[in-house]
Design a protein around this motif. Structure first.
Motif, mmCIF file in Angstrom:
data_model
loop_
_atom_site.group_PDB
_atom_site.id
_atom_site.type_symbol
_atom_site.label_atom_id
_atom_site.label_comp_id
_atom_site.label_asym_id
_atom_site.label_seq_id
_atom_site.Cartn_x
_atom_site.Cartn_y
_atom_site.Cartn_z
ATOM 1 N N LEU A 44 0.818 -1.211 0.000
ATOM 2 C CA LEU A 44 0.000 0.000 0.000
ATOM 3 C C LEU A 44 0.853 1.262 0.000
ATOM 4 C CD1 LEU A 44 -2.816 -1.165 2.449
ATOM 5 C CD2 LEU A 44 -3.063 -0.628 0.017
ATOM 6 N N HIS A 45 1.964 1.223 0.730
ATOM 7 C CA HIS A 45 2.867 2.376 0.707
ATOM 8 C C HIS A 45 3.383 2.616 -0.708
ATOM 9 C CE1 HIS A 45 6.033 5.189 1.851
ATOM 10 N NE2 HIS A 45 6.842 4.481 1.079
ATOM 11 N N SER A 48 0.577 3.823 -3.112
ATOM 12 C CA SER A 48 0.093 5.155 -2.734
ATOM 13 C C SER A 48 0.900 6.242 -3.445
ATOM 14 C CB SER A 48 0.169 5.353 -1.216
ATOM 15 O OG SER A 48 1.523 5.434 -0.790
ATOM 16 N N GLN A 49 2.083 5.865 -3.958
ATOM 17 C CA GLN A 49 2.913 6.810 -4.691
ATOM 18 C C GLN A 49 2.488 6.942 -6.155
ATOM 19 O OE1 GLN A 49 5.402 8.332 -2.662
ATOM 20 N NE2 GLN A 49 4.227 7.117 -1.199
ATOM 21 N N SER A 51 -0.156 8.091 -7.588
ATOM 22 C CA SER A 51 -0.724 9.387 -7.984
ATOM 23 C C SER A 51 0.380 10.403 -8.269
ATOM 24 C CB SER A 51 -1.670 9.913 -6.904
ATOM 25 O OG SER A 51 -0.988 10.022 -5.669
ATOM 26 N N ASP A 92 -8.193 5.057 -7.014
ATOM 27 C CA ASP A 92 -8.739 4.536 -5.752
ATOM 28 C C ASP A 92 -9.647 3.336 -6.000
ATOM 29 O OD1 ASP A 92 -7.356 6.578 -4.678
ATOM 30 O OD2 ASP A 92 -9.053 7.591 -3.734
ATOM 31 N N LEU A 102 -6.507 2.178 0.252
ATOM 32 C CA LEU A 102 -5.369 3.067 0.438
ATOM 33 C C LEU A 102 -5.397 3.713 1.820
ATOM 34 C CD1 LEU A 102 -5.218 4.858 -3.026
ATOM 35 C CD2 LEU A 102 -3.415 3.460 -2.021
ATOM 36 N N LYS A 104 -5.302 6.543 4.684
ATOM 37 C CA LYS A 104 -5.840 7.914 4.664
ATOM 38 C C LYS A 104 -4.720 8.936 4.557
ATOM 39 C CE LYS A 104 -10.026 6.736 7.224
ATOM 40 N NZ LYS A 104 -10.818 6.964 8.461
ATOM 41 N N GLU A 105 -3.590 8.643 5.204
ATOM 42 C CA GLU A 105 -2.442 9.535 5.115
ATOM 43 C C GLU A 105 -1.455 8.993 4.096
ATOM 44 O OE1 GLU A 105 -0.450 11.050 8.537
ATOM 45 O OE2 GLU A 105 -2.248 10.858 9.762
ATOM 46 N N ASN A 106 -1.117 9.826 3.138
ATOM 47 C CA ASN A 106 -0.180 9.410 2.098
ATOM 48 C C ASN A 106 1.198 10.005 2.385
ATOM 49 O OD1 ASN A 106 1.060 8.515 -0.189
ATOM 50 N ND2 ASN A 106 -0.028 9.873 -1.588
ATOM 51 N N THR A 108 4.803 10.739 1.359
ATOM 52 C CA THR A 108 5.551 10.852 0.108
ATOM 53 C C THR A 108 6.912 10.175 0.233
ATOM 54 O OG1 THR A 108 4.467 12.935 -0.394
ATOM 55 C CG2 THR A 108 6.488 12.442 -1.594
ATOM 56 N N ASP A 109 7.233 9.357 -0.757
ATOM 57 C CA ASP A 109 8.474 8.598 -0.782
ATOM 58 C C ASP A 109 9.569 9.424 -1.461
ATOM 59 O OD1 ASP A 109 10.504 6.691 -1.505
ATOM 60 O OD2 ASP A 109 9.038 5.098 -1.207
#
Length: 555
Positions: A44-45, A48-49, A51, A92, A102, A104-106, A108-109
């Protein structure tokens, strides 16, 4: 939609920088994903990138469309941008279809930001190491469009190829794999069309560019590949893993010994042919100083003729020998019977070496010529770099031994003389010299699979009871087969037909290394541990040193 032509720019770049794809594949992320055991938080991490990447692609495509001067090209780029926007808007929902939600908090990598910053800079004409382009004239705009496609296409192709590689390992009737829907998405016809469109546009937009500008695109393509590999290598893994090996073993108590063949494993050519060529090329010079030595030599023409006869005879008799040692039917793995069969190969190799000595083709070689040739010997891509990083590691203790049938250990030592590789210990036959000139005799130390195995076991005799000690053998010929099986991990380089055919008949299994690691990762998830088992009858196959490097050391 046609497949990418082999002569196309995108195809050439992919082939040239394929090792970066290998380093991406062999990350803990993809090995665990392929096994279906990847921690869902890690997955998921990572997604999540998406987007971040998709927004960067959409912006870059928009500028590329503005820069293109051909209406068909503009339309094709616009369609690619529409595909990206469609995926971004449905991201999503797509993640939900994969069976995940996903966070709720994304977060950033940093590795993702490095790629998107790179893509943004490329779209603005800012290429590292080059003068920033002023996007004013139509031709400058076309260059920018080509640069953008050069920075995007490897990312698209990388996802398509990795997904196909992983899907090939899955049971099509098994729907329980946690990441099957994600894999299917990137194996889809729709995604392949996008990847091909990007590559075709790169090929088309680069046609009018100069050699210097094509070099810029190549640099961008390679940088994009490296950033993609770095992104997946940086994904946080909070679970037990099987790769890279240097991180799996205990750096304090663990120790490994790597054994490696030389001819056709480290090199692309057999050293016997190289030594013969030295003899032929130096024969004319030797005749001018022949009176200064007590050794007579054949002429270049006679040497070449004699060598051709010897080579032909060796090949014919080798094939006959292989046929004679084969059992009538393939059976289960039988190490004892294999050892007995290879005794016949030992007799054959010893007879062939005696024939070489008797012929005199190795007489009169100058040691300095041999060393000079060895120093300029081209090793297979990635071989030298792997050993440099392995022996130079201050974290993990590794001994490296080269076991070779080569007639002349000096050529091996010279080949590894640069790059701090003197730590490699060479075990091979040796030419006999008088005043640095070969007599034609060979000091025979390693002539058969059984003698290789004897040296292998002799080196390890004080370490066999050490549970923390791991042995690895890398080889590519039939002469390596026994050592490959005796090592904890046996890795087969290349595709020797005699090694495969004899191994198959005696029940040896040849498994691609990546799929073997995926299976080990599954074992680890089921039982909480796994072991590399020598004499299991299973050997792991690779096609490049990049695979070995990625397996041992990671990126």
């Amino acid at each position: 939609m046609k497949a990418v032509e082999e002569e196309g720019l995108a195809r050439k770049f992919w082939i040239k920088f394929e090792s970066d794809f290998v380093f991406c594949m062999y990350t803990p992320f993809f090995v665990s994903l392929a096994a279906g055991t990847l921690n869902s938080d890690t997955f998921l991490h990572c997604i999540s990138q998406d987007s971040l990447f998709l927004n960067a692609f959409a912006s870059a495509y928009k500028l590329a469309e503005e820069c293109a001067d051909d209406e068909d090209d503009k339309t094709a780029i616009r369609n690619l941008r529409k595909r990206v926007n469609k995926k971004l808007n449905a991201h999503d929902t797509l993640v939900h279809e994969w069976g995940f939600e996903l966070p709720k908090e994304n977060i950033t990598d940093n590795a993702a930001v490095k790629y998107t910053d790179f893509l943004g800079a490329t779209a603005l004409g800012k290429v590292e190491g080059e003068k920033a382009l002023k996007i004013e004239t139509p031709f400058e705009k076309i260059k920018i469009a080509g640069y953008i496609l050069g920075a995007i296409s490897p990312c698209m192709r990388l996802f398509a190829v990795i997904a196909k590689e992983i899907k090939a390992l899955l049971d099509p009737n098994d729907s329980s794999h946690n990441y099957k829907k994600w894999i299917d998405t990137y194996c889809s016809k729709d995604f392949e069309v996008s990847a091909l469109l990007t590559e075709e546009l790169l090929d088309k937009l680069s046609v009018s560019l100069t050699g210097e500008e094509l070099e810029v695109i190549e640099k961008l393509y390679h940088q994009a590949m490296k950033l993609d590999a770095a992104f997946f290598a940086a994904q946080p893994i909070d679970q037990q893993i099987v790769v890279p090996l240097s991180q799996v073993q205990d750096p304090v108590d663990g120790r490994q010994t790597i054994f490696c063949d030389f001819d056709l494993t480290c090199t692309a050519f057999d050293s016997s042919a190289i030594l013969a060529e030295i003899a032929i090329l130096t024969a004319k010079r030797a005749h001018t100083v022949q009176n200064e030595t007590k050794l007579t030599r054949m002429s270049s023409a006679d040497l070449r003729s004699a060598w051709n006869v010897l080579s032909t005879k060796y090949t014919e008799e080798y094939e006959q020998c292989i046929k004679s040692i084969m059992p009538s039917e393939a059976g289960k793995f039988d190490y004892g019977s294999l050892c007995e069969a290879l005794k016949q190969l030992a007799d054959f190799e010893k007879t062939a070496n005696s024939r070489i000595v008797h012929s005199g083709v190795l007489k009169g070689l100058n040691l300095e010529d041999i060393k000079r040739t060895g120093e300029h010997l081209i090793l297979q891509d990635g071989c030298r770099g792997f050993f440099q990083k392995t022996v130079g590691s201050k974290i993990f203790k590794t001994d490296v031994h080269v076991l070779s049938y080569c007639w002349c250990g000096d050529i091996i030592r010279s080949a590894f003389s640069s790059g701090d590789l003197n730590a490699l210990r060479v075990h091979s036959n040796e030419l006999v010299y008088e005043d640095s000139i070969s007599t034609g005799e060979i000091d025979k130390k390693l002539e058969s699979p059984l003698e290789k195995l004897h040296v292998f076991n002799d080196i390890l005799k004080y370490r066999n009871n050490d549970d923390q000690h791991l042995t690895v053998y890398i080889g590519g010929s039939l002469g390596d087969l026994l050592c490959l099986l005796e090592a904890d991990i046996g890795i087969v380089m290349g595709s020797s037909s005699s090694l495969r055919s004899v191994g198959d008949q005696f029940g040896v299994s040849f498994v691609p290394l990546f799929s073997g690691l995926v299976e080990k990762q599954r074992e680890l998830a089921k039982g909480g541990s796994f072991k590399w088992n020598k004499l299991s009858g299973t050997l792991y196959t690779v096609s490049s040193w990049a695979e070995i490097h990625a397996f041992f050391l990671g990126s």
